[in-house]
Design an enzyme around this catalytic site. Sequence first.
Site, PDB file in Angstrom:
ATOM      1  N   ASP A 125     -11.127   7.381   3.092  1.00  0.00           N
ATOM      2  CA  ASP A 125      -9.645   7.217   3.269  1.00  0.00           C
ATOM      3  C   ASP A 125      -9.236   8.403   3.654  1.00  0.00           C
ATOM      4  OD1 ASP A 125      -9.640   8.911   1.076  1.00  0.00           O
ATOM      5  OD2 ASP A 125      -8.803   7.257  -0.065  1.00  0.00           O
TER       6      ASP A 125
ATOM      7  N   ARG B  34       2.734   3.764  -5.075  1.00  0.00           N
ATOM      8  CA  ARG B  34       2.298   4.976  -4.431  1.00  0.00           C
ATOM      9  C   ARG B  34       3.327   5.103  -2.980  1.00  0.00           C
ATOM     10  NH1 ARG B  34      -3.618   7.657  -3.322  1.00  0.00           N
ATOM     11  NH2 ARG B  34      -2.775   9.762  -2.959  1.00  0.00           N
TER      12      ARG B  34
END
Length: 565
Positions: A460, A178
């Site tokens: 996050d 990613r």
Amino acid sequence: MWYFIFSKTFKQLKPKPQVHQGVELETPPSGLEREFHTLFNSDALQFLSELISTFQAEVDKVLNLRVLRKVQLDLTGELPGFLKDTAHIRNDPSWRVSPVPDRLHCRHVDVGDLSPCDTQRLIIGLKSTAQGLQIDFDDGNCPTYRNQIKGIYNVYQAVHNQFQDVPPISQAPVLMLRPRAWNMVEHNMMVNGREVPGPLFDFGLLMFHNAKLLLQNQSGPFFYLSKVESYMEARLWSQIFFWTEKKLGLPAGCIKATVLIECVLASFEMEEILYELKEHSAGLNCGIWDYSASFVNKFGHRADFLLPDRSKYVDMEKRFLHSYMDLLVQTCHRRGALATGGMAALLLPRDKESDLYKTVLRTVTRLKLLEIRAGVDGFMVYDMDLIEPMQKLFQLHSHGQNQLLQLREDITVTPEDLLTMPAGGVTLYGLRYNIAVGVLFIEAWLSGRGHFFYLGKVEDSATAEISRSQVWQWIRHQVRLEDDGTVVTRALVKLTLRNTDLFSTSTLFRDKQRLMTAVSVFIEIVQKNVFPEFLTTYLNLDHTFLSSQSQHENGQPDMVPKARL
């Protein structure tokens, strides 16, 4: 770009950057010379230079189109809908995405938010029974120069079987790489006099050093694409994939990518996104917090889009979110693509016999069962102790390797379904929670970390985005707390911060100073007149991050960040 690093006793100017055929690259962080020279050999630099030179103008174009779309929405007051110009794509029942490789057929449980610079956790993941690992240079990662070099090199080691006592890449969980999203810039590299797009830096290095070996082992190259907002951005990625395959001598279509639908605008273009990537598609992914935050990003100044307390009123059972998930599953399976769900952020307590352990497991099970019954083909967990119970859950409630045959023809999703905000208000607890997550994420970022743990969850950039977005929106609309009718204002946010225990765990002076800086940045960002589009962009371009990054990477003590020179 030059950084001046100050300490109490000396001032030091960093060495001159390396320049190679139009590429200007900062010198390696201390201790990473071997990794640096492995990754940035002359052939790799040449490839990066050509990749970035070829697509920089197109990157600029899609970013400008984002701005244009936002301006159009603001000026007209219109709402998004399914596009008329692409109706022929949606109405054509004949097309399908290309079949995915065997290793992608069954990915019931991936490990999410795996920051690749965390060598120990990466190795544990490679040894785990998960079907996939989300190697995350985006949401769960802080993109300091050190972290990027270490992370990309760790992927190199994994693919080249250089970790001891780790299964070969053909037998380890498949790597879902990613790269950063389009909003991120790599400050430490310039091509043709410009800092380079973060995703091209990550993607280029990962492909150049690993693609052929991944392909030989039938294990990739596979990617997650973050924060794609339109089919035009998917088209750009398709062009990048075809160009890269040709440049590296790879078969056309061997790159496979899962697009994360993290923006409300993209939810109206899911079929078009699959169509643009049909030779390279591994499907679409849905998640809760980046997607919810996108409503504030695009419509937050409108009272009709006031998002209530997420800790109390926002979950995947709400109309706007379950409609989004249903449409994503229906769209994917209609076109032969895989649909994946979000990540379970809850952490299991150590004591398996405790009541808390059983409560957490029941909560995760209920939420993931909701996704399985919606038809997803897999989802993510952060806690690796959840891999086995969630795999058993999938095996019990689904059929075979995936649920592609669940076409969800029973549902019809309208624009109203996707745009109806849930009912509810704002609580003092929700305000405190959002403030804490926002501040602690900024503090983690200034420390070189992209995620942290708070109240039994991993947090996050996705949860930080929704947290700071909600506080900004509540101040903007002067909402009243359900508790006592108090209006949410900047003064209330500051008072709430003073009454929290955020500073209680900070014993070192530098930790307190860094936390005070994080508080200042948080206050600054939630009171902005114009909503900052991405928190990570704001931190990545702001002097506070750049100065702290420089100190962190040179092994010097963290200090109060100074202005960029």
